[in-house]
Scaffold this motif. Sequence first.
Motif, mmCIF file in Angstrom:
data_model
loop_
_atom_site.group_PDB
_atom_site.id
_atom_site.type_symbol
_atom_site.label_atom_id
_atom_site.label_comp_id
_atom_site.label_asym_id
_atom_site.label_seq_id
_atom_site.Cartn_x
_atom_site.Cartn_y
_atom_site.Cartn_z
ATOM 1 N N UNK A 167 0.834 -1.208 0.000
ATOM 2 C CA UNK A 167 0.000 0.000 0.000
ATOM 3 C C UNK A 167 0.864 1.250 0.000
ATOM 4 N N UNK A 168 1.945 1.225 0.786
ATOM 5 C CA UNK A 168 2.875 2.357 0.770
ATOM 6 C C UNK A 168 3.478 2.519 -0.619
ATOM 7 N N UNK A 169 3.868 1.403 -1.240
ATOM 8 C CA UNK A 169 4.402 1.468 -2.596
ATOM 9 C C UNK A 169 3.390 2.003 -3.591
ATOM 10 N N UNK A 170 2.125 1.625 -3.420
ATOM 11 C CA UNK A 170 1.057 2.117 -4.286
ATOM 12 C C UNK A 170 0.931 3.637 -4.173
ATOM 13 N N UNK A 171 0.999 4.148 -2.944
ATOM 14 C CA UNK A 171 0.927 5.599 -2.735
ATOM 15 C C UNK A 171 2.127 6.285 -3.383
ATOM 16 N N UNK A 197 -7.040 -0.003 2.592
ATOM 17 C CA UNK A 197 -6.026 -1.009 2.916
ATOM 18 C C UNK A 197 -5.323 -0.692 4.230
ATOM 19 N N UNK A 198 -5.013 0.584 4.466
ATOM 20 C CA UNK A 198 -4.428 0.950 5.762
ATOM 21 C C UNK A 198 -5.418 0.673 6.891
ATOM 22 N N UNK A 245 -0.751 7.434 8.206
ATOM 23 C CA UNK A 245 -0.667 7.279 6.753
ATOM 24 C C UNK A 245 -1.986 7.683 6.091
ATOM 25 N N UNK A 246 -3.101 7.336 6.728
ATOM 26 C CA UNK A 246 -4.402 7.724 6.181
ATOM 27 C C UNK A 246 -4.532 9.242 6.153
ATOM 28 N N UNK A 247 -4.122 9.902 7.230
ATOM 29 C CA UNK A 247 -4.189 11.361 7.270
ATOM 30 C C UNK A 247 -3.274 11.983 6.212
ATOM 31 N N UNK A 248 -2.123 11.362 5.972
ATOM 32 C CA UNK A 248 -1.223 11.886 4.942
ATOM 33 C C UNK A 248 -1.818 11.705 3.548
ATOM 34 N N UNK A 256 6.699 13.893 14.466
ATOM 35 C CA UNK A 256 6.265 13.023 13.377
ATOM 36 C C UNK A 256 4.961 13.484 12.718
ATOM 37 N N UNK A 257 4.004 13.902 13.532
ATOM 38 C CA UNK A 257 2.672 14.199 12.998
ATOM 39 C C UNK A 257 2.413 15.691 12.861
#
Length: 566
Positions: free
Chosen positions: A33-37, A64-65, A90-93, A329-330
């Motif tokens: 999923x990270x790769x997809x993004x 997916x996340x 990751x969803x928020x990003x 981080x956030x």
Amino acid sequence: MLDVTRIPLDPLFALLPKTHPQTEKDILLGLATIGFVQLLLATPYTPGWRLFRAAVGAPIACGLFGWVIVAAVDVYDINQWGVAILSASFIFKVFEYFLFFPPEEHCHRLVPRSSSRSTKSSGHSNGDTPTSKLKARSEDTTSVGVNETQEEEALVPEPVPAGFTWAKLCWAASLWFSYRGIGWNYVCPLPRSAYQPPYTRQSSRKAFLIKQLKMWVFGYLVDDFFRAYRNCSSAAPFFSGLPGIAPPYSSLTQYERAIYSIAVVVRVWFGLINSHIGWSMGMVILGGILGWETEMFAPWGWPPLFGGLVELWKHPGLSTMWSRTWQGYNRRWLYVLGWIGIGENILGFTHTGISSHPTIPPKAPSDLTSSTAVNTPHPSGHVSPSHPLPTTPPKLPTKRMSTKLMLQNLVKSFVVFTLSGLHHDVGSLACLIKNHPPGAPIYTHHLFRLTAFFVLQPVGLTIEALVKTLWRSWKAKAHPEWKKTPTPTSSSDSSPKSSNALSGGEPAWLIRTERILGFAWTWIWLGWTARWFVEGMAQLGNYRRGEGREEFWSLFGGLIYGKWYI
């Protein structure tokens, strides 16, 4: 009257997918999923691809996340909580990049003016081999802690690479994984330790790796000591979080509350630096092998995640704690989605603070030798003598802070901290799915255990700001002679004369008193508000042992309690 803490959530939990033990497939799904993004971020920035990102990419990635959060059960409870929080961030990003604040419009990477970034090669440049020098100066090690001649070089915005290129893919990877914005225009404020070797462009990889390894060993020993304490001492019933066994927080003595809070904070602290140090060492080694010197592959891109107690002692207060010494981080997505998105775009409040696309003015400050320079706004966009990046937003035009603006800022602070609390309670959701007794009813107070701690922080920040403002105003009127230009002195000189010089002429006893009061206030407030976080983390089962959970070797568990595996 409706009790909001006892709203039944069972109908919502019944809609969640059936859980299963985490497997390699779940890990691969998260990585894919990270790769997809990343692939979507590497597409051209055209109306068609923007629509595809928002309409197709965002729902798929968020779904997916979300699956990782609610469906996969980790054998280690604290990982269950941490992975859920990471997936939520990751969803928020994805919301930020694909829906509301496209990075091509709001973010840019900062590169040395003389650095050549060729898209024909690897997409990485060597920032340590400039072809033109703007300024070189020799710095005294007592003022900046760097025993070498360092060069100041202008940082300029890097043009966004063309879509479907290796350079754009590298750009997307740096954007996604630079949680604190190191190397980007939105870099968060960093602690003073981030300006010291081995975190400069001139630092060697060997020195960096040794420093990181020492920090990891220290962190492991501290964490192992408190892990043994949580599970083997008289504190074990509380940290089991089991109903009928764990005593309520209100029954604890003041000493127990303090030591239990430290035990919880240490676990969170080491969990973060453990992954940070591991990734940093791996990436810096890879950068050395491949000859890459960008923010992801060089020591200067991995400054310490937290500031030290010495830094908090010199600049005490909740504002320093949350803005500079705690990990950032956030910070970016909380600011653009909470402060700007909700506070200004939805609630319609007046814009204050930096924009969603901060820019960097072109000129450097005239004096960077003062030991206080690193803790003041850096309006240059130039490489400072002791660190390659500006660490605070550029100085904004002065705007009179009316009562209306102060109240609006307070509301926006509540929005940001509430959003942060809800973000942490996504981890509570994951732990609740795993550890809540089967068949037992689920209410809102079971889920939102941690948010209260975060919601209270703006109250403390407001009290602190009010007291500081009144006190500084009185000092300026009653003792104008104290406000004079400080002179650079050795940071190792602790004499009263040195203290007076560095503080602008204030008496040394006054500085010491202010620091003592500020330091005490910081920990008293955090200690009082921590009860919701400490009790919540324990009741969620984050420190529970037994019941088939995996056990790990413990040095202090064996030496102190005779239990080598906990």
